[in-house]
Design an enzyme around this catalytic site. Sequence first.
Site, PDB file in Angstrom:
ATOM      1  N   LEU A  65       0.850  -1.180   0.000  1.00  0.00           N
ATOM      2  CA  LEU A  65       0.000   0.000   0.000  1.00  0.00           C
ATOM      3  C   LEU A  65       0.887   1.233   0.000  1.00  0.00           C
ATOM      4  CD1 LEU A  65      -2.596  -1.034   2.761  1.00  0.00           C
ATOM      5  CD2 LEU A  65      -2.893  -1.179   0.279  1.00  0.00           C
ATOM      6  N   ASP A  66       0.491   2.248  -0.786  1.00  0.00           N
ATOM      7  CA  ASP A  66       1.217   3.515  -0.756  1.00  0.00           C
ATOM      8  C   ASP A  66       1.227   4.055   0.677  1.00  0.00           C
ATOM      9  OD1 ASP A  66       1.446   3.334  -3.496  1.00  0.00           O
ATOM     10  OD2 ASP A  66      -0.273   4.639  -3.894  1.00  0.00           O
ATOM     11  N   ARG A  67       2.209   4.878   0.979  1.00  0.00           N
ATOM     12  CA  ARG A  67       2.337   5.401   2.342  1.00  0.00           C
ATOM     13  C   ARG A  67       1.046   6.070   2.818  1.00  0.00           C
ATOM     14  NH1 ARG A  67       4.047  10.293   4.811  1.00  0.00           N
ATOM     15  NH2 ARG A  67       4.965   9.925   6.875  1.00  0.00           N
TER      16      ARG A  67
END
Length: 300
Positions: free
Chosen positions: A137-139
């Site tokens: 997952l993106d930050r």
Amino acid sequence: MNRTQFIWRVQKSEHTLSLRAFLRERKNLSKRLLSAIKFQGGGLYVNDCPVSVRSELKEGDEVRICLPVEEVSPSLKPQKGRFTIYYEDADVLVVHKPADVATIPSKDHPDHTLANSIMHYYHENGIHATFHAVNRLDRGTSGLLLVAKHRYAHDLLSKAQKQGALNRTYAALVTGVPPSEGTISAPIGRKETSIIEREVRDDGKPAVTHYKRIATNGEWSLVHLRLETGRTHQIRVHLKTSGYPIIGDGLYGGDQRVFTHQALHCFQIHFTQPLTNEKKIIQSDLPSSWDFYTNAMKED
């Protein structure tokens, strides 16, 4: 609990198979993992006797493999962090990642990532493994993330993901009112002027996103999304291109008056446990910080 060995009984249909064929074709061991077992300190046994992959099996034989000890990168130091375990067994973890935590270390975020936190959890619980994220997952994206506890589970789950057998469902808050449901099919590639940003472009890789509008107040909407492909920033790019940017997503034109990160959350993972073949559906609630928006909406 940490499982580093696996045991199977040879069935009638597997009689006379070589050990290599049994492991590669019946147990789906990758060529790379089988090589690691052979040359990096693992073990292959039939009826408790060390054997080579050329050994011929007989009905009723007990096959046992031992995985090599996992090497942990010195840069991946254990650090206590914030995450919640939603599911755990001997082979996998499903954890919830907060929106302000990176999945793995990078130049911009070298530590205090989810990977560091998982390594701390492993250290505290005597689990001798390194970090194997099946999905990332993106930050700025929150939600559920599937982690394999060993290389065998990681290989099997990665293969399942490529075959479309690992399904994730996301929720997003978007500006505007998209159609009640639909599919966005548009190729995605790296933007030439950026090393981070992606865009829809003719020479990009195929990308397909299915969506359904769940609620709206006429100004913003809650949508559910399911990925058919897994391109970098796929949901964010597709929603921006469709004219419904994710709230808080500054990189892709989202309104940042309330959120400074994209309001994107993976709330469901549906997978098959790779060693037991049990079907698993793990779900989480939407972030409480979304209440400002969702409380003002009416469900479709």
